[in-house]
Design a protein around this motif. Structure first.
Motif, PDB file in Angstrom:
ATOM      1  N   PHE A  20       0.931  -1.200   0.101  1.00  0.00           N
ATOM      2  CA  PHE A  20       0.131  -0.009   0.170  1.00  0.00           C
ATOM      3  C   PHE A  20       1.046   1.002   0.084  1.00  0.00           C
ATOM      4  CE2 PHE A  20      -2.419   3.690   2.330  1.00  0.00           C
ATOM      5  CZ  PHE A  20      -3.735   3.200   0.990  1.00  0.00           C
ATOM      6  N   GLY A  21       0.643   1.784  -1.012  1.00  0.00           N
ATOM      7  CA  GLY A  21       1.619   3.510  -0.585  1.00  0.00           C
ATOM      8  C   GLY A  21       0.538   4.655  -0.628  1.00  0.00           C
ATOM      9  N   SER A  22       1.278   5.125   0.574  1.00  0.00           N
ATOM     10  CA  SER A  22       1.038   6.510   1.432  1.00  0.00           C
ATOM     11  C   SER A  22       0.991   7.714   0.913  1.00  0.00           C
ATOM     12  CB  SER A  22       1.570   6.479   2.896  1.00  0.00           C
ATOM     13  OG  SER A  22       2.924   6.241   2.330  1.00  0.00           O
ATOM     14  N   TYR A  23       1.610   8.250  -0.597  1.00  0.00           N
ATOM     15  CA  TYR A  23       1.881   9.191  -1.196  1.00  0.00           C
ATOM     16  C   TYR A  23       0.612   9.682  -1.437  1.00  0.00           C
ATOM     17  CZ  TYR A  23       3.451  12.658  -4.509  1.00  0.00           C
ATOM     18  OH  TYR A  23       3.339  14.238  -4.784  1.00  0.00           O
ATOM     19  N   THR A  31      -4.863   9.267   7.569  1.00  0.00           N
ATOM     20  CA  THR A  31      -4.290   8.646   7.719  1.00  0.00           C
ATOM     21  C   THR A  31      -4.492   6.768   8.224  1.00  0.00           C
ATOM     22  OG1 THR A  31      -2.325   9.708   7.678  1.00  0.00           O
ATOM     23  CG2 THR A  31      -1.497   7.010   8.270  1.00  0.00           C
ATOM     24  N   THR A  48       6.166   4.264   3.101  1.00  0.00           N
ATOM     25  CA  THR A  48       5.708   5.453   2.324  1.00  0.00           C
ATOM     26  C   THR A  48       7.743   6.400   2.450  1.00  0.00           C
ATOM     27  OG1 THR A  48       5.923   7.330   5.147  1.00  0.00           O
ATOM     28  CG2 THR A  48       6.815   5.434   5.553  1.00  0.00           C
ATOM     29  N   TYR A  52       7.321  12.191   1.796  1.00  0.00           N
ATOM     30  CA  TYR A  52       5.466  12.240   2.224  1.00  0.00           C
ATOM     31  C   TYR A  52       5.212  13.145   3.399  1.00  0.00           C
ATOM     32  CZ  TYR A  52       6.310   8.608  -0.820  1.00  0.00           C
ATOM     33  OH  TYR A  52       7.105   7.415  -1.944  1.00  0.00           O
ATOM     34  N   TYR A 202       6.633   1.414  -8.766  1.00  0.00           N
ATOM     35  CA  TYR A 202       5.411   3.357  -8.421  1.00  0.00           C
ATOM     36  C   TYR A 202       5.168   3.138  -9.600  1.00  0.00           C
ATOM     37  CZ  TYR A 202       9.348   6.806  -9.186  1.00  0.00           C
ATOM     38  OH  TYR A 202      10.305   7.281 -10.003  1.00  0.00           O
ATOM     39  N   LYS A 248      -1.897   3.436  -4.551  1.00  0.00           N
ATOM     40  CA  LYS A 248      -2.771   4.066  -3.637  1.00  0.00           C
ATOM     41  C   LYS A 248      -3.971   4.351  -3.744  1.00  0.00           C
ATOM     42  CE  LYS A 248      -1.200   8.512  -5.177  1.00  0.00           C
ATOM     43  NZ  LYS A 248      -0.112   7.976  -6.601  1.00  0.00           N
ATOM     44  N   SER A 249      -5.085   4.681  -2.442  1.00  0.00           N
ATOM     45  CA  SER A 249      -6.026   5.136  -2.831  1.00  0.00           C
ATOM     46  C   SER A 249      -6.479   5.024  -1.380  1.00  0.00           C
ATOM     47  CB  SER A 249      -6.681   3.683  -3.313  1.00  0.00           C
ATOM     48  OG  SER A 249      -7.953   3.528  -3.356  1.00  0.00           O
ATOM     49  N   ARG A 250      -7.557   5.854  -1.632  1.00  0.00           N
ATOM     50  CA  ARG A 250      -8.170   6.298  -0.162  1.00  0.00           C
ATOM     51  C   ARG A 250     -10.126   5.481  -0.181  1.00  0.00           C
ATOM     52  NH1 ARG A 250      -7.135  12.624  -1.068  1.00  0.00           N
ATOM     53  NH2 ARG A 250      -4.988  12.505   0.116  1.00  0.00           N
TER      54      ARG A 250
END
Length: 289
Positions: A20-23, A31, A48, A52, A202, A248-250
């Motif tokens: 999981f990317g946190s950019y 978060t 991370t 970032y 990435y 990454k995604s929210r």
């Protein structure tokens, strides 16, 4: 739920091929909410970087979320990266600061984020001297147990060869680079495979806006044929080549789709995807001396 495959690093440690990317995810509340969804979806790698600005928020979130999900620290793989301003002998101190913010006894993987140094011309030979000093400093950190493994990001074949010639007895285990159908270098992949270095992608979905690959006809065509989402096809295209991904995604729905890659893209479609015109969407390390 699909069991995410792992890759055995040169050190013997294993790393999930989907993380999981946190950019661009920051703020204590956001978060925590996002990582709660990610852990629920099955992600066990969190990527991370000092750049970032969210290491502290991630540390606070994991302190609360790991018990909630019946997980221990060793169940989650954490990657962070050296800020390009912190190159040189102080790299170990920068790593220690990331460790403090993450509130963890160790970091699983720490990468040199960029082969160049902020504030120094990309054509200056000082870049090579300082990144070599960074590596030597990180090797010390590894020997002291602050980090389990060290690697690099945005390194070209030239940068990797230079590092391997003077790696203080510790080879990089990962090279994290821009990698997707619109940007994939066969020579870099072949070199990394030969040296046992895992390529980690990435920007697997391309860039944002008009640089996104999600709506490109060749991607949509394969997705429709397989009954999958375009994002799943792009991620599977990398994983099927043993290239790790850190989308990454929210969104809970997108997170679950991005980690559910239990399908195979036919060879002819893999070739079709790889024929896309090549261009660099992100920063280009080839200019760094």
């Amino acid at each position: 739920m699909w069991k995410v495959p792992t890759f055995k690093l040169l050190s013997g440690h294993t790393i999930p091929l989907v993380g999981f990317g946190s950019y661009l995810i920051d703020g204590e509340r956001q978060t925590k909410e996002v990582l709660d969804k990610a852990l629920s979806a099955g992600y066990r790698l969190i990527d991370t970087a000092a750049m970032y600005g969210n290491e502290q928020d991630i540390g606070l979130a994991l302190k609360e979320l790991l018990p909630k999900h019946n997980l221990k620290r060793e169940d989650v793989f954490i990657t962070s990266k050296l800020y390009p301003s912190d190159h040189g002998d102080q790299a170990k101190n920068a790593l220690a600061e990331s460790l403090r913010k993450l509130q963890s006894g160790y970091i699983d993987l720490y990468l040199i984020h960029w082969p160049g140094v902020y504030g120094i011309s990309s054509r200056s030979s000082e870049n090579a001297k300082l990144r070599a000093a960074s590596w030597a400093s990180l090797v010390k950190a590894k020997k002291e147990g602050l980090v389990r493994d060290i690697g690099v990001s945005n390194y070209t074949v030239r940068h990797l060869k230079e590092l391997l010639d003077n790696c203080c007895g510790v080879k990089p285990v990962v090279n994290q680079v821009e990698w997707h159908p619109g940007c994939h270098q066969a020579d870099l992949k072949e070199f990394c495979e030969r040296e046992g270095i895992l390529l980690q992608a990435y920007m697997s979905l391309g860039g944002s806006g008009n640089k996104s690959l999600l709506g490109e006809p060749f991607v949509v065509k394969v997705a429709e044929k397989l009954g999958k989402q375009p994002a799943q096809v792009l991620l599977r295209w990398s994983v099927q080549q043993n290239v790790a991904v850190i989308p990454k995604s929210r969104s809970k729905e997108h997170m679950e789709a991005n980690i559910n890659l239990d399908f195979v893209i036919p060879d002819e479609d893999m070739v079709l995807l790889g024929r896309r015109k090549q261009e660099k969407f992100d920063w280009d390390p080839n200019s760094v001396k």
